[in-house]
Scaffold this motif. Sequence first.
Motif, PDB file in Angstrom:
ATOM      1  N   SER A 214      82.292   8.657  94.267  1.00 18.33           N
ATOM      2  CA  SER A 214      81.543   9.530  92.557  1.00 18.33           C
ATOM      3  C   SER A 214      81.929   8.656  91.852  1.00 18.33           C
ATOM      4  O   SER A 214      80.590   7.962  91.140  1.00 18.33           O
ATOM      5  N   TRP A 215      82.939   7.925  91.728  1.00 18.00           N
ATOM      6  CA  TRP A 215      82.513   6.460  90.377  1.00 18.00           C
ATOM      7  C   TRP A 215      82.671   5.628  90.360  1.00 18.00           C
ATOM      8  O   TRP A 215      82.949   4.504  90.158  1.00 18.00           O
ATOM      9  N   ALA A 220      77.657   5.267  94.629  1.00 16.68           N
ATOM     10  CA  ALA A 220      77.129   6.475  94.195  1.00 16.68           C
ATOM     11  C   ALA A 220      75.612   6.148  94.242  1.00 16.68           C
ATOM     12  O   ALA A 220      75.306   7.651  95.275  1.00 16.68           O
ATOM     13  N   PRO A 221      74.905   5.491  94.743  1.00 12.87           N
ATOM     14  CA  PRO A 221      73.408   5.804  94.808  1.00 12.87           C
ATOM     15  C   PRO A 221      73.388   6.227  96.652  1.00 12.87           C
ATOM     16  O   PRO A 221      72.375   7.476  96.347  1.00 12.87           O
ATOM     17  N   SER A 222      74.281   6.178  96.998  1.00 14.80           N
ATOM     18  CA  SER A 222      74.007   5.981  99.148  1.00 14.80           C
ATOM     19  C   SER A 222      74.829   7.855  98.627  1.00 14.80           C
ATOM     20  O   SER A 222      74.163   8.256  99.050  1.00 14.80           O
ATOM     21  N   LEU A 223      75.601   8.002  98.369  1.00 16.60           N
ATOM     22  CA  LEU A 223      76.217   9.418  97.775  1.00 16.60           C
ATOM     23  C   LEU A 223      75.553  10.109  97.735  1.00 16.60           C
ATOM     24  O   LEU A 223      75.473  11.528  98.201  1.00 16.60           O
ATOM     25  N   GLY A 237      76.239  13.066  89.601  1.00 14.09           N
ATOM     26  CA  GLY A 237      75.741  13.894  88.308  1.00 14.09           C
ATOM     27  C   GLY A 237      74.805  12.815  87.811  1.00 14.09           C
ATOM     28  O   GLY A 237      74.382  11.471  88.425  1.00 14.09           O
ATOM     29  N   LEU A 238      74.802  12.823  86.794  1.00 18.40           N
ATOM     30  CA  LEU A 238      73.643  12.057  85.631  1.00 18.40           C
ATOM     31  C   LEU A 238      74.320  11.145  85.612  1.00 18.40           C
ATOM     32  O   LEU A 238      73.899  10.213  85.246  1.00 18.40           O
ATOM     33  N   PRO A 239      75.837  10.697  84.606  1.00 16.00           N
ATOM     34  CA  PRO A 239      76.428  10.118  83.997  1.00 16.00           C
ATOM     35  C   PRO A 239      76.840   8.911  85.266  1.00 16.00           C
ATOM     36  O   PRO A 239      76.788   7.692  85.177  1.00 16.00           O
ATOM     37  N   HIS A 240      76.849   9.249  86.742  1.00 11.70           N
ATOM     38  CA  HIS A 240      77.338   8.327  87.231  1.00 11.70           C
ATOM     39  C   HIS A 240      76.024   7.512  88.143  1.00 11.70           C
ATOM     40  O   HIS A 240      76.023   6.382  87.724  1.00 11.70           O
ATOM     41  N   LEU A 241      74.712   7.730  87.831  1.00 17.23           N
ATOM     42  CA  LEU A 241      73.602   7.364  88.276  1.00 17.23           C
ATOM     43  C   LEU A 241      73.528   6.450  86.598  1.00 17.23           C
ATOM     44  O   LEU A 241      72.880   5.816  87.082  1.00 17.23           O
ATOM     45  N   LEU A 242      73.390   7.255  85.819  1.00 19.58           N
ATOM     46  CA  LEU A 242      72.879   6.038  84.305  1.00 19.58           C
ATOM     47  C   LEU A 242      74.579   5.341  84.251  1.00 19.58           C
ATOM     48  O   LEU A 242      73.814   3.755  84.200  1.00 19.58           O
ATOM     49  N   LEU A 243      75.624   4.858  85.050  1.00 18.99           N
ATOM     50  CA  LEU A 243      76.423   4.107  85.023  1.00 18.99           C
ATOM     51  C   LEU A 243      76.045   3.157  85.546  1.00 18.99           C
ATOM     52  O   LEU A 243      75.714   1.664  85.799  1.00 18.99           O
ATOM     53  N   THR A 244      75.798   3.541  86.973  1.00 12.89           N
ATOM     54  CA  THR A 244      74.549   2.576  87.994  1.00 12.89           C
ATOM     55  C   THR A 244      73.627   1.783  87.623  1.00 12.89           C
ATOM     56  O   THR A 244      73.903   0.086  87.931  1.00 12.89           O
TER      57      THR A 244
END
Length: 265
Positions: A214-215, A220-223, A237-244
């Motif tokens: 998750s981190w 992150a994108p595929s999960l 969640g959104l924090p993971h996607l924003l970091l990506t």
Amino acid sequence: MTTVAHLRTALSVEALKLRRSVVARLATALLVLLVPLGSVGIVALARSPQAVGPTAAKLADYATGDLATTHLLVCAQVIAVAALVAGGFFLAWSFGRELEDGTAGALFGLAVPRGTIALAKCLVALAWIAACVVLTVAVTVAASAAVTAASGESFGPRAWAGASTALAAGLLGGGLTLPFAWVATVTRSQLGTVGALVGIVALTQIVVLLGGGSWFLYAAPSLWTGMGGADAAAAIGLPHLLLTAAVAPLAAAAVVHAWRRLTNV
């Protein structure tokens, strides 16, 4: 020349290189053709009588549910990884080729700064990857619509939501390729950059198996698309996607800095 004029000149040169690149042509064809075919084909196999034993177990998630939505679900899962791999190969060629064969020395005599050239390379690569993702999702939507119509089903709102997810996952995966431009710059090796790409893909699998996906930005994108199951998708969640999403601009800044410090040796 002004900074804008320098960038415009560099963009036009890099766009010309892109159009003539065999690597880009092959990667584009593979993305635009194989991902839609695979998305529709996997679902068809999952719902066919031939899906028995281990095959049926592996494809069980695609054997039920709305047909068009499932097509786009598979597309999202595949393109999140495919965009990363295709983009990584192109960046290995775009940044590594001139440094590896020694022709980068000619860049030191140009009026356009090397940092501007690096920025243009990054922008052209990102634009190409984004265009490939959009076209791949569009072809998948068209193929899915044709198949669902032939099956007597409809291409509804849930399928369009799946297309949006596929588009976002592909763009996030594509953005994760830019660090490999930095790798190509510091190693001055196309093969070394491809090796780093393969290593990251393998490391991602290990991290996911250990429960830390998750981190881990490359997972992150595929999960998020559900490749690791519903529980793993819910953990993104959104924090993971924003970091990506932040990887691309940060990597571009690192690449520009590295190119400004290049020496002709």
